[in-house]
Motif scaffolding. Structure first.
Motif, PDB file in Angstrom:
ATOM      1  N   ALA A  14     -45.688 -54.734   8.770  1.00 26.13           N
ATOM      2  CA  ALA A  14     -46.522 -53.752   8.304  1.00 26.13           C
ATOM      3  C   ALA A  14     -45.765 -52.312   8.203  1.00 26.13           C
ATOM      4  O   ALA A  14     -45.407 -51.863   7.436  1.00 26.13           O
ATOM      5  N   TRP A  15     -45.440 -52.284   9.406  1.00 25.31           N
ATOM      6  CA  TRP A  15     -44.325 -50.971   9.772  1.00 25.31           C
ATOM      7  C   TRP A  15     -43.212 -50.907   8.871  1.00 25.31           C
ATOM      8  O   TRP A  15     -42.692 -49.911   8.155  1.00 25.31           O
ATOM      9  N   ALA A  16     -42.681 -51.955   8.694  1.00 20.51           N
ATOM     10  CA  ALA A  16     -41.319 -52.300   7.811  1.00 20.51           C
ATOM     11  C   ALA A  16     -41.688 -52.127   6.306  1.00 20.51           C
ATOM     12  O   ALA A  16     -40.568 -51.148   5.683  1.00 20.51           O
ATOM     13  N   ALA A  17     -42.729 -52.247   6.017  1.00 16.57           N
ATOM     14  CA  ALA A  17     -43.137 -51.920   4.569  1.00 16.57           C
ATOM     15  C   ALA A  17     -43.526 -50.486   4.261  1.00 16.57           C
ATOM     16  O   ALA A  17     -42.931 -50.137   3.235  1.00 16.57           O
ATOM     17  N   ALA A  18     -43.834 -49.623   5.541  1.00 18.48           N
ATOM     18  CA  ALA A  18     -44.129 -48.496   5.324  1.00 18.48           C
ATOM     19  C   ALA A  18     -42.706 -47.756   5.050  1.00 18.48           C
ATOM     20  O   ALA A  18     -42.405 -46.642   4.399  1.00 18.48           O
ATOM     21  N   ALA A  19     -41.633 -48.331   6.044  1.00 22.00           N
ATOM     22  CA  ALA A  19     -40.420 -47.599   5.957  1.00 22.00           C
ATOM     23  C   ALA A  19     -39.655 -47.771   4.637  1.00 22.00           C
ATOM     24  O   ALA A  19     -39.023 -47.082   4.170  1.00 22.00           O
ATOM     25  N   PHE A  20     -39.683 -49.226   4.245  1.00 22.52           N
ATOM     26  CA  PHE A  20     -38.912 -49.603   2.929  1.00 22.52           C
ATOM     27  C   PHE A  20     -39.686 -49.328   1.717  1.00 22.52           C
ATOM     28  O   PHE A  20     -39.111 -49.568   0.535  1.00 22.52           O
ATOM     29  N   PHE A 110     -35.428 -50.107  11.382  1.00 23.23           N
ATOM     30  CA  PHE A 110     -35.945 -49.504  10.325  1.00 23.23           C
ATOM     31  C   PHE A 110     -36.598 -48.122  10.894  1.00 23.23           C
ATOM     32  O   PHE A 110     -37.262 -47.164   9.851  1.00 23.23           O
ATOM     33  N   THR A 111     -36.937 -47.692  11.979  1.00 21.77           N
ATOM     34  CA  THR A 111     -37.821 -46.895  12.609  1.00 21.77           C
ATOM     35  C   THR A 111     -37.388 -45.419  11.691  1.00 21.77           C
ATOM     36  O   THR A 111     -38.066 -44.566  11.622  1.00 21.77           O
ATOM     37  N   ASP A 112     -36.084 -45.151  11.870  1.00 23.12           N
ATOM     38  CA  ASP A 112     -35.583 -43.893  11.261  1.00 23.12           C
ATOM     39  C   ASP A 112     -36.055 -43.767   9.785  1.00 23.12           C
ATOM     40  O   ASP A 112     -36.216 -42.507   9.548  1.00 23.12           O
ATOM     41  N   LEU A 113     -36.047 -44.665   9.201  1.00 26.72           N
ATOM     42  CA  LEU A 113     -36.541 -44.595   7.656  1.00 26.72           C
ATOM     43  C   LEU A 113     -37.950 -44.133   7.628  1.00 26.72           C
ATOM     44  O   LEU A 113     -38.313 -43.494   6.563  1.00 26.72           O
ATOM     45  N   LEU A 114     -38.823 -44.222   8.681  1.00 26.44           N
ATOM     46  CA  LEU A 114     -40.059 -43.507   8.682  1.00 26.44           C
ATOM     47  C   LEU A 114     -40.100 -42.155   8.473  1.00 26.44           C
ATOM     48  O   LEU A 114     -41.004 -41.362   7.990  1.00 26.44           O
ATOM     49  N   ARG A 115     -39.285 -41.410   8.691  1.00 28.06           N
ATOM     50  CA  ARG A 115     -38.641 -39.907   8.590  1.00 28.06           C
ATOM     51  C   ARG A 115     -39.144 -39.582   7.375  1.00 28.06           C
ATOM     52  O   ARG A 115     -39.516 -38.266   6.934  1.00 28.06           O
ATOM     53  N   GLN A 116     -38.882 -40.494   6.281  1.00 33.10           N
ATOM     54  CA  GLN A 116     -39.075 -40.089   4.816  1.00 33.10           C
ATOM     55  C   GLN A 116     -40.463 -40.811   4.239  1.00 33.10           C
ATOM     56  O   GLN A 116     -40.814 -40.692   3.120  1.00 33.10           O
ATOM     57  N   SER A 117     -40.908 -41.663   4.954  1.00 31.35           N
ATOM     58  CA  SER A 117     -42.366 -42.314   4.497  1.00 31.35           C
ATOM     59  C   SER A 117     -43.388 -41.487   4.243  1.00 31.35           C
ATOM     60  O   SER A 117     -44.020 -40.589   4.836  1.00 31.35           O
ATOM     61  N   ALA A 140     -43.036 -43.185  17.024  1.00 31.78           N
ATOM     62  CA  ALA A 140     -42.852 -43.607  15.628  1.00 31.78           C
ATOM     63  C   ALA A 140     -43.847 -42.725  14.699  1.00 31.78           C
ATOM     64  O   ALA A 140     -43.190 -42.068  13.623  1.00 31.78           O
ATOM     65  N   LEU A 141     -44.967 -42.479  15.053  1.00 32.25           N
ATOM     66  CA  LEU A 141     -45.855 -41.704  14.202  1.00 32.25           C
ATOM     67  C   LEU A 141     -45.294 -40.154  14.041  1.00 32.25           C
ATOM     68  O   LEU A 141     -45.473 -39.567  13.201  1.00 32.25           O
ATOM     69  N   GLU A 142     -44.529 -39.819  15.218  1.00 36.84           N
ATOM     70  CA  GLU A 142     -44.310 -38.369  15.187  1.00 36.84           C
ATOM     71  C   GLU A 142     -43.051 -38.140  14.297  1.00 36.84           C
ATOM     72  O   GLU A 142     -42.511 -37.173  13.756  1.00 36.84           O
ATOM     73  N   LEU A 143     -42.304 -39.248  13.704  1.00 41.11           N
ATOM     74  CA  LEU A 143     -41.240 -39.241  13.196  1.00 41.11           C
ATOM     75  C   LEU A 143     -41.661 -38.976  11.680  1.00 41.11           C
ATOM     76  O   LEU A 143     -40.954 -38.572  10.749  1.00 41.11           O
ATOM     77  N   LEU A 144     -42.994 -39.330  11.182  1.00 41.25           N
ATOM     78  CA  LEU A 144     -43.306 -39.216   9.686  1.00 41.25           C
ATOM     79  C   LEU A 144     -43.486 -37.801   9.392  1.00 41.25           C
ATOM     80  O   LEU A 144     -43.534 -36.814  10.276  1.00 41.25           O
ATOM     81  N   PRO A 145     -43.386 -37.550   8.055  1.00 36.39           N
ATOM     82  CA  PRO A 145     -43.334 -36.032   7.711  1.00 36.39           C
ATOM     83  C   PRO A 145     -44.733 -35.458   7.800  1.00 36.39           C
ATOM     84  O   PRO A 145     -45.455 -36.337   7.864  1.00 36.39           O
ATOM     85  N   LEU A 146     -44.988 -34.379   8.134  1.00 35.08           N
ATOM     86  CA  LEU A 146     -46.217 -33.610   8.555  1.00 35.08           C
ATOM     87  C   LEU A 146     -47.254 -34.058   7.537  1.00 35.08           C
ATOM     88  O   LEU A 146     -48.244 -34.132   8.016  1.00 35.08           O
TER      89      LEU A 146
END
Length: 173
Positions: A14-20, A110-117, A140-146
């Motif tokens: 599920a995390w990967a789906a959010a990232a990709f 893929f965690t860094d991809l969460l920065r654009q999710s 990981a949640l802190e990486l997400l855009p605001l």
């Protein structure tokens, strides 16, 4: 509209789906991008799977060792090539090498991809210091855009934690 819900290894998916979401998968021969995902509910897993299974690249989690060592393991499924390569690192006691190898496979980390999710994430996590405490999920949640909605619900009840019926009911709701 597509939503993804997964427990444990499925939580990592599920995390990967959010990232990709909406992107091309690394190393994929598929011409079309990954589908756009509307929301994910990862449960009992952080997206940093290497850090969960090989904490800090310094130690190999005993569960990973037992899962890899048993070819008949049914709880966690591994590709045969992954199992064989990981077993070599386990047999050598080489946690650093295992972590480096796991991170080198395109798409595995893929965690860094969460920065654009922009995919809303509602993570439900069982607090289990021995295997998975909430720190990795919080990071990981802190990486997400605001503007990306996110929430974490930490309780007990999975992966060997005590079952608290009230927490279970709240989590299911």
């Amino acid at each position: 509209r597509i939503g993804i819900f997964g427990d444990s290894q499925g939580g990592a998916h599920a995390w990967a789906a959010a990232a990709f979401s909406g992107t091309r998968l690394p190393g994929s021969l598929r011409l079309q991008p990954f589908p756009r995902i509307s929301a994910v509910v990862p449960r009992i897993m952080a997206p940093q799977t290497t850090d969960v299974l090989v904490p800090g690249g310094e130690d190999i989690h005993e569960r990973l060792g037992s899962w890899i060592a048993d070819d008949n393991e049914k709880i966690v499924r591994f590709e045969a090539d992954f199992r064989a390569q990981a077993r070599r690192f386990l047999d050598a006691g080489d946690a650093k090498g295992l972590a480096r190898w796991m991170c080198s496979v395109p798409g595995r980390e893929f965690t860094d991809l969460l920065r654009q999710s922009r995919v809303p994430i509602f993570c439900q996590l069982s607090w289990l210091d021995e295997f998975l405490h909430p720190d990795l999920v919080v990071r990981a949640l802190e990486l997400l855009p605001l503007q990306t909605p996110r929430r974490i619900f930490v309780s007990t009840g999975f992966h060997g934690t005590p079952l608290n019926t009230y927490q279970y009911i709240a989590r299911q709701r």
